[in-house]
Design a protein around this motif. Structure first.
Motif, short mmCIF file in Angstrom:
data_model
loop_
_atom_site.label_atom_id
_atom_site.label_comp_id
_atom_site.label_asym_id
_atom_site.label_seq_id
_atom_site.Cartn_x
_atom_site.Cartn_y
_atom_site.Cartn_z
N PRO A 43 0.85 -1.20 0.00
CA PRO A 43 0.00 0.00 0.00
C PRO A 43 0.88 1.25 0.00
N PRO A 44 0.74 2.16 -0.96
CA PRO A 44 1.58 3.36 -1.05
C PRO A 44 1.60 4.20 0.21
N GLU A 45 0.46 4.23 0.93
CA GLU A 45 0.39 5.06 2.14
C GLU A 45 1.31 4.55 3.26
N ASN A 46 1.73 3.27 3.18
CA ASN A 46 2.62 2.72 4.21
C ASN A 46 3.97 3.42 4.23
N LEU A 47 4.36 3.97 3.10
CA LEU A 47 5.65 4.67 3.03
C LEU A 47 5.72 5.80 4.04
N TYR A 48 4.57 6.44 4.32
CA TYR A 48 4.55 7.62 5.18
C TYR A 48 4.18 7.30 6.63
N ASP A 49 3.99 6.02 6.93
CA ASP A 49 3.71 5.60 8.31
C ASP A 49 4.94 4.86 8.83
N PRO A 50 5.68 5.42 9.78
CA PRO A 50 6.93 4.81 10.23
C PRO A 50 6.80 3.36 10.72
N ILE A 51 5.67 3.03 11.35
CA ILE A 51 5.48 1.67 11.87
C ILE A 51 5.21 0.69 10.73
N LEU A 52 4.28 1.03 9.85
CA LEU A 52 3.96 0.14 8.73
C LEU A 52 5.12 0.06 7.73
N ARG A 53 5.83 1.15 7.56
CA ARG A 53 6.98 1.15 6.65
C ARG A 53 8.03 0.15 7.12
N LEU A 54 8.37 0.23 8.38
CA LEU A 54 9.37 -0.68 8.94
C LEU A 54 8.86 -2.11 8.95
N ASN A 55 7.57 -2.27 9.18
CA ASN A 55 6.98 -3.61 9.20
C ASN A 55 7.05 -4.26 7.81
N ASP A 56 6.79 -3.48 6.77
CA ASP A 56 6.87 -4.00 5.40
C ASP A 56 8.29 -4.47 5.08
N ILE A 57 9.27 -3.70 5.55
CA ILE A 57 10.68 -4.04 5.30
C ILE A 57 11.04 -5.34 6.01
#
Length: 284
Positions: A43-57
């Protein structure tokens, strides 16, 4: 038991990931997102959410069973490709005009950046840094482009001395300024201001993109614009109204003053309102 955040199960975050800076995380997330299959698209919006961004990685590394060594090399590759912070220090977080100017210029240089009207003012600097970081352009070329843009900005920037007469908190003046720019086709078409703050920055940014053959033309335009505004203010003031002498007693004058004060009006506005009301009551 799994922890959840916004309906998403959180993956354990290895220590090396939690130590990544925001720019490194965003670069890594974008790189991973570009490799995902259509059905696994992030989801593109995850890039701007620090928690979801790190979780995706973290989820990506877990899914691909990335070894510690491979992960370390991957992260080092990212750090080596980022533009040094020192080269970007001139881009200040509160410099809205510079950020607007850069977003438009980076788009012209074909950097992977959103259109300026799609980026909230609080995210503009982050979007600019991200564009530099994820671009496939070589680090050498990025540094070259940054120096070029820095020089161009010093030429494009309209000094505060020329624009200090435009007040950020005066919506009436800002609306008039924008309409004046539109009238002479000098408004920044990349922006469509809808509130007082946006009007202010859009107006000043329009000067930074002013279309002319010589800088003196811009200075002359702003000077004429200022004089036009001063004339409008004068026309709208009491001094510009036709002077009429009306004989009235001190008591009547005091009553008129009280009525005007009560209604937060000027004397001529109170008189005009009363006269209109009485005039309408006269039978045809």
């Amino acid at each position: 038991m799994a922890l959840y955040y916004k309906d998403t199960a959180l993956t354990h975050h290895p220590e090396e990931l939690t130590k990544l800076k925001e720019r490194e995380q965003k670069w890594l997330w974008c790189d991973i997102a570009s490799k995902q299959k259509k059905e696994d698209k992030l989801p593109p919006e995850n890039l701007y959410d620090p928690i979801l961004r790190l979780n995706d990685i973290a989820t990506y590394f877990d899914k691909h069973r990335t070894s510690r060594l491979a992960k370390k090399e991957y992260l080092q590759h990212i750090k080596n490709g980022l533009v040094p912070e020192k080269s970007l220090e001139w881009i200040k977080k509160d410099d809205h005009r510079l950020q607007i100017w850069l977003l438009i210029r980076l788009n012209e240089l074909q950097y992977p950046v959103k259109y300026v009207y799609d980026v909230p003012d609080t995210e503009r600097k982050s979007e600019i840094l991200l564009a530099f970081d994820i671009s496939s352009t070589s680090l050498y070329q990025k540094e070259k482009d940054i120096n070029y843009l820095k020089h161009r900005w010093s030429e494009a920037f309209t000094s505060n001395k020329e624009t200090k007469w435009i007040e950020q908190g005066k919506i009436k003046q800002l609306t008039w300024c924008w309409e004046y720019l539109v009238k002479y086709q000098q408004q920044l078409t990349s922006l469509s201001p809808v509130n007082q703050e946006e009007l202010y920055w859009a107006t000043l940014s329009s000067f930074d993109f002013f279309k002319c053959d010589h800088p003196a033309e811009k200075a002359l335009f702003i000077s004429r614009m200022r004089k036009s505004w001063q004339q409008k203010k004068y026309r709208d003031s009491d001094k510009a109204k036709d002077q009429r002498s009306l004989a009235m007693s001190d008591q009547t004058k005091e009553q008129l003053d009280l009525i005007a004060s009560h209604n937060e009006e000027k004397l001529h506005e109170t008189l005009a309102r009363i006269i209109k009301k009485e005039f309408k009551s006269i039978p045809n």
